[in-house]
Design an enzyme around this catalytic site. Sequence first.
Site, mmCIF file in Angstrom:
data_model
loop_
_atom_site.group_PDB
_atom_site.id
_atom_site.type_symbol
_atom_site.label_atom_id
_atom_site.label_comp_id
_atom_site.label_asym_id
_atom_site.label_seq_id
_atom_site.Cartn_x
_atom_site.Cartn_y
_atom_site.Cartn_z
ATOM 1 N N HIS A 51 7.774 -7.670 -3.609
ATOM 2 C CA HIS A 51 6.527 -8.070 -4.278
ATOM 3 C C HIS A 51 6.698 -9.395 -5.027
ATOM 4 O O HIS A 51 7.238 -9.410 -6.125
ATOM 5 C CB HIS A 51 6.092 -6.980 -5.252
ATOM 6 C CG HIS A 51 5.622 -5.748 -4.566
ATOM 7 N ND1 HIS A 51 4.350 -5.630 -4.040
ATOM 8 C CD2 HIS A 51 6.257 -4.602 -4.257
ATOM 9 C CE1 HIS A 51 4.220 -4.446 -3.471
ATOM 10 N NE2 HIS A 51 5.367 -3.804 -3.576
ATOM 11 N N GLY A 84 0.848 -1.186 0.000
ATOM 12 C CA GLY A 84 0.000 0.000 0.000
ATOM 13 C C GLY A 84 0.884 1.237 0.000
ATOM 14 O O GLY A 84 2.083 1.143 0.273
ATOM 15 N N LYS A 92 -9.973 -12.896 -16.170
ATOM 16 C CA LYS A 92 -10.088 -13.088 -17.619
ATOM 17 C C LYS A 92 -9.385 -14.362 -18.116
ATOM 18 O O LYS A 92 -9.930 -15.097 -18.938
ATOM 19 C CB LYS A 92 -9.463 -11.870 -18.321
ATOM 20 C CG LYS A 92 -9.790 -11.776 -19.777
ATOM 21 C CD LYS A 92 -11.131 -11.121 -19.957
ATOM 22 C CE LYS A 92 -11.492 -10.920 -21.399
ATOM 23 N NZ LYS A 92 -12.770 -10.192 -21.501
ATOM 24 N N CYS A 104 5.229 -6.312 1.674
ATOM 25 C CA CYS A 104 5.601 -4.905 1.680
ATOM 26 C C CYS A 104 4.889 -4.146 2.812
ATOM 27 O O CYS A 104 5.160 -4.412 3.971
ATOM 28 C CB CYS A 104 5.325 -4.296 0.298
ATOM 29 S SG CYS A 104 6.264 -2.786 0.055
ATOM 30 N N TYR A 105 3.939 -3.272 2.498
ATOM 31 C CA TYR A 105 3.210 -2.566 3.562
ATOM 32 C C TYR A 105 2.610 -3.585 4.538
ATOM 33 O O TYR A 105 2.627 -3.378 5.760
ATOM 34 C CB TYR A 105 2.095 -1.710 2.958
ATOM 35 C CG TYR A 105 1.322 -0.904 3.983
ATOM 36 C CD1 TYR A 105 1.808 0.310 4.428
ATOM 37 C CD2 TYR A 105 0.113 -1.366 4.493
ATOM 38 C CE1 TYR A 105 1.109 1.051 5.378
ATOM 39 C CE2 TYR A 105 -0.596 -0.644 5.433
ATOM 40 C CZ TYR A 105 -0.098 0.579 5.875
ATOM 41 O OH TYR A 105 -0.785 1.299 6.799
ATOM 42 N N ASP A 138 -16.406 -12.958 -22.814
ATOM 43 C CA ASP A 138 -17.187 -13.161 -21.587
ATOM 44 C C ASP A 138 -18.612 -13.627 -21.879
ATOM 45 O O ASP A 138 -19.092 -14.611 -21.302
ATOM 46 C CB ASP A 138 -17.227 -11.879 -20.748
ATOM 47 C CG ASP A 138 -15.832 -11.392 -20.392
ATOM 48 O OD1 ASP A 138 -14.895 -12.202 -20.491
ATOM 49 O OD2 ASP A 138 -15.687 -10.214 -20.041
ATOM 50 N N GLU A 167 4.443 -11.081 -6.380
ATOM 51 C CA GLU A 167 3.397 -11.259 -7.401
ATOM 52 C C GLU A 167 3.798 -10.742 -8.780
ATOM 53 O O GLU A 167 3.197 -11.111 -9.775
ATOM 54 C CB GLU A 167 2.089 -10.586 -6.938
ATOM 55 C CG GLU A 167 2.111 -9.065 -6.845
ATOM 56 C CD GLU A 167 2.673 -8.525 -5.526
ATOM 57 O OE1 GLU A 167 3.402 -9.261 -4.837
ATOM 58 O OE2 GLU A 167 2.394 -7.359 -5.205
#
Length: 515
Positions: free
Chosen positions: A170, A56, A371, A83-84, A228, A172
């Site tokens: 991070h 954040g 997605k 992180c945060y 979709d 990710e």
Amino acid sequence: MNKREMVIVLDFGGQYNQLVARRVRECSVYCEIYSYKTDIARIKEMAPKGIILTGGPNSCYEEGAPTYSRELFELGIPVLGLCYGAQLMQHILGGKVERAEKREYGKTEITVNTDCALFQGVQEHTTCWMSHFDYISRLADGFVSVGHSADCPVAACENTDRALYGIQFHPEVLHTPEGTKMLYNFVRGICGCKGDWKMDAFVEQSVKAIREKVGDGKVLCALSGGVDSSVAAVLLSKAVGDQLTCVFVDHGLLRKNEGDEVEAVFGSSGNYDLHFIRVNAQQRFYDKLAGVTEPERKRKIIGEEFIRVFEEEAKKIGAVDFLVQGTIYPDVVESGLGGESAVIKSHHNVGGLPDYVDFKEIIEPLRDLFKDEVRKVGLELGLPEYLVFRQPFPGPGLGIRIIGEVTEEKVRIVQDADFIYREEIAKAGLDKEISQYFAALTNMRSVGVMGDERTYDYAVALRAVKTVDFMTAESAEIPYEVLNRVMNRIINEVRGVNRVLYDLTSKPPGTIELE
Ligand code: XMP
């Protein structure tokens, strides 16, 4: 319904929150994102197998910074702070977080303790993505450091007794090459998830759940041919067969052959047992758009006319029990974290249908999926690859790729030019690398010469962008020879065009579409 195992991501305003959830799901573990304001009682009720706190933009020691009650760490559920999230965990549990002298930003080499459960199978010296001003200067009782970098004494920490972990970087993002392995170690190892989130199981469970919900009710679906709505329609068709009616409005602003392609898949000669209605409303749209040049007005007219056509069809069908919407998880997240009362976004191919159609309930079979997962479900259901991997196409279609007034003739020109462009990009093997590419028709005419004749024709603009989130984008570098080939073919094969331009503009300042 049997309870599926789940890990939750508590969002503290980080820019990568959706990415964290996607990575967890890549480990076959279902994951949902909630605001850090989510009540502890709600979290207990959900009984997640693990909790991840995101990064954040704040400093956890500042007044008013996002925080959580200490109880979160006392639930006996493993927690991983990123992180945060890592700093906050220390701050709450008695460690110290301070502002560093210099910001650590970018790819950084760290040394990790490979005995730590989080770093099983990870190399001792590994690269990670750092982005922080604050650092953990003292660990809370019970924690030990299990990773450091040149500038950061605590790049990772653990308290194994309480299954609490923190990492300063991070995992990710792709800049942390072993990041997914670390998240895997957390969710599959430390949290003990079996990994039951698989798309074949999703299809099976959804079909069962839809059947139970729908019973012998009537279902209506607005089909655009986009990924979709196509996947949603096929899922419904598999579940309730001919109780489903799909209405496909051809507004005459589709790409070349697209209307026929959609009909070939879903119509009577296709593989599905559903009622398919194609409404050929091309002329209606062209009539409404005649003389209109202002982009927003064009968008409005197309949106409103779409609703009108759909409404007329729905009236012919009469009251239905359920209306299908192709809402996907990012829509749910973006329309208010928490999903408690997620607003249904109206941008989905159509604008605000529910107000106009007589139905009892909405079914959103893809509302839990990202997605890439929707695409996997599409393949699982046997949809053709060209449909499943179709690039994004805006609801107003070619209407916003023709600058100025839309006419049938201009639609033909842009369809033909775009078709050639797409064909050549695919032939050059570039289609997987570029996020979105298309031809647009500028409203500019200029003088040229063809044979011995003077011409005064339109200029086509080619656009190709690379982007992750479609919020920002870079123009793609297409080899000159490919562009040249496209230019030659367009000039030779498309009547009414004598100039081809390549749009180099990034977003911002440009948008991806031209209107
Ligand atoms: P822009 O032009 O805003 O486009 O940079 C970003 C992405 O959104 C798509 N787009 C739309 N999609 N209805 C849609 O369903 C719309 O009105 C619309 N306008 C833009 C665009 O194709 C790109 O992927």
